[in-house]
Design a protein around this motif. Structure first.
Motif, PDB file in Angstrom:
ATOM      1  N   PHE A   1      46.768  34.217   9.380  1.00 25.54           N
ATOM      2  CA  PHE A   1      46.791  33.152   8.379  1.00 25.54           C
ATOM      3  C   PHE A   1      46.484  31.798   9.016  1.00 25.54           C
ATOM      4  O   PHE A   1      45.627  31.049   8.542  1.00 25.54           O
ATOM      5  N   TRP A   2      47.175  31.458  10.117  1.00 24.21           N
ATOM      6  CA  TRP A   2      46.960  30.166  10.761  1.00 24.21           C
ATOM      7  C   TRP A   2      45.582  30.084  11.419  1.00 24.21           C
ATOM      8  O   TRP A   2      44.973  29.014  11.445  1.00 24.21           O
ATOM      9  N   ALA A   3      45.081  31.193  11.933  1.00 25.72           N
ATOM     10  CA  ALA A   3      43.741  31.188  12.515  1.00 25.72           C
ATOM     11  C   ALA A   3      42.696  30.878  11.446  1.00 25.72           C
ATOM     12  O   ALA A   3      41.752  30.109  11.687  1.00 25.72           O
ATOM     13  N   VAL A   4      42.865  31.452  10.273  1.00 25.38           N
ATOM     14  CA  VAL A   4      41.922  31.183   9.177  1.00 25.38           C
ATOM     15  C   VAL A   4      42.024  29.727   8.729  1.00 25.38           C
ATOM     16  O   VAL A   4      41.006  29.056   8.519  1.00 25.38           O
TER      17      VAL A   4
ATOM     18  N   LEU B   1      35.486  24.053  10.651  1.00 29.98           N
ATOM     19  CA  LEU B   1      34.170  24.159  10.014  1.00 29.98           C
ATOM     20  C   LEU B   1      33.947  23.040   9.001  1.00 29.98           C
ATOM     21  O   LEU B   1      32.851  22.489   8.906  1.00 29.98           O
ATOM     22  N   LEU B   2      34.978  22.686   8.257  1.00 25.04           N
ATOM     23  CA  LEU B   2      34.865  21.589   7.310  1.00 25.04           C
ATOM     24  C   LEU B   2      34.624  20.271   8.033  1.00 25.04           C
ATOM     25  O   LEU B   2      33.779  19.463   7.620  1.00 25.04           O
ATOM     26  N   PHE B   3      35.344  20.041   9.122  1.00 23.49           N
ATOM     27  CA  PHE B   3      35.154  18.819   9.906  1.00 23.49           C
ATOM     28  C   PHE B   3      33.732  18.729  10.447  1.00 23.49           C
ATOM     29  O   PHE B   3      33.095  17.687  10.374  1.00 23.49           O
ATOM     30  N   ARG B   4      33.225  19.846  10.990  1.00 24.99           N
ATOM     31  CA  ARG B   4      31.856  19.855  11.523  1.00 24.99           C
ATOM     32  C   ARG B   4      30.820  19.604  10.429  1.00 24.99           C
ATOM     33  O   ARG B   4      29.856  18.890  10.631  1.00 24.99           O
ATOM     34  N   ALA B   5      31.021  20.213   9.267  1.00 27.27           N
ATOM     35  CA  ALA B   5      30.065  20.032   8.175  1.00 27.27           C
ATOM     36  C   ALA B   5      30.053  18.590   7.694  1.00 27.27           C
ATOM     37  O   ALA B   5      28.988  18.017   7.445  1.00 27.27           O
ATOM     38  N   LEU B   6      31.221  17.983   7.586  1.00 27.04           N
ATOM     39  CA  LEU B   6      31.278  16.590   7.152  1.00 27.04           C
ATOM     40  C   LEU B   6      30.725  15.649   8.205  1.00 27.04           C
ATOM     41  O   LEU B   6      30.050  14.675   7.881  1.00 27.04           O
TER      42      LEU B   6
END
Length: 116
Positions: free
Chosen positions: A25-28, A35-40
């Motif tokens: 759960f925490w890994a996900v 991934l969200l940080f990189r995309a933004l």
């Protein structure tokens, strides 16, 4: 919880499954955050891939103000090692002779620069 109602009958596999589920759960959650940080950061930073654009102009830029485009190309070929110093000097002399007296003689300079 389930095991409190049934007299603490959770086996070792149950604890393993709960522990593994929590780690997963925490890994996900962390992976989605990264991934969200990189995309933004990628969309806000301009280019999607590759190195950032140079903030300092390349060293060959200042002399280019006084050099014509054919002379710049000749200097780049010399810098890459495509032609030797003698050929560079010979072709540069031809280019400057073609552009010197008549500034509108651009066609003659391009013929002399793509010889061999």
């Amino acid at each position: 919880m389930f095991w409190y109602d049934h007299g603490h009958d959770v086996s070792g596999w149950g604890w393993f499954a709960m522990s593994f589920g929590m780690v997963l759960f925490w890994a996900v959650i962390i992976a989605v955050g990264v991934l969200l940080f990189r995309a933004l950061a990628r969309t806000g930073g301009g280019a999607a891939a590759g190195p950032p654009p140079p903030s300092v102009p390349p060293p060959s830029t200042p002399p280019s103000a006084s050099m014509s485009r054919p002379e710049q190309l000749l200097a780049e070929r010399f810098a890459r090692g495509e032609i030797d110093e003698d050929e560079y000097k010979r072709r540069l002399a031809v280019l400057r002779a073609a552009h010197g007296p008549a500034s509108g003689a651009g066609g003659q300079g391009s013929e002399g620069s793509h010889g061999s």
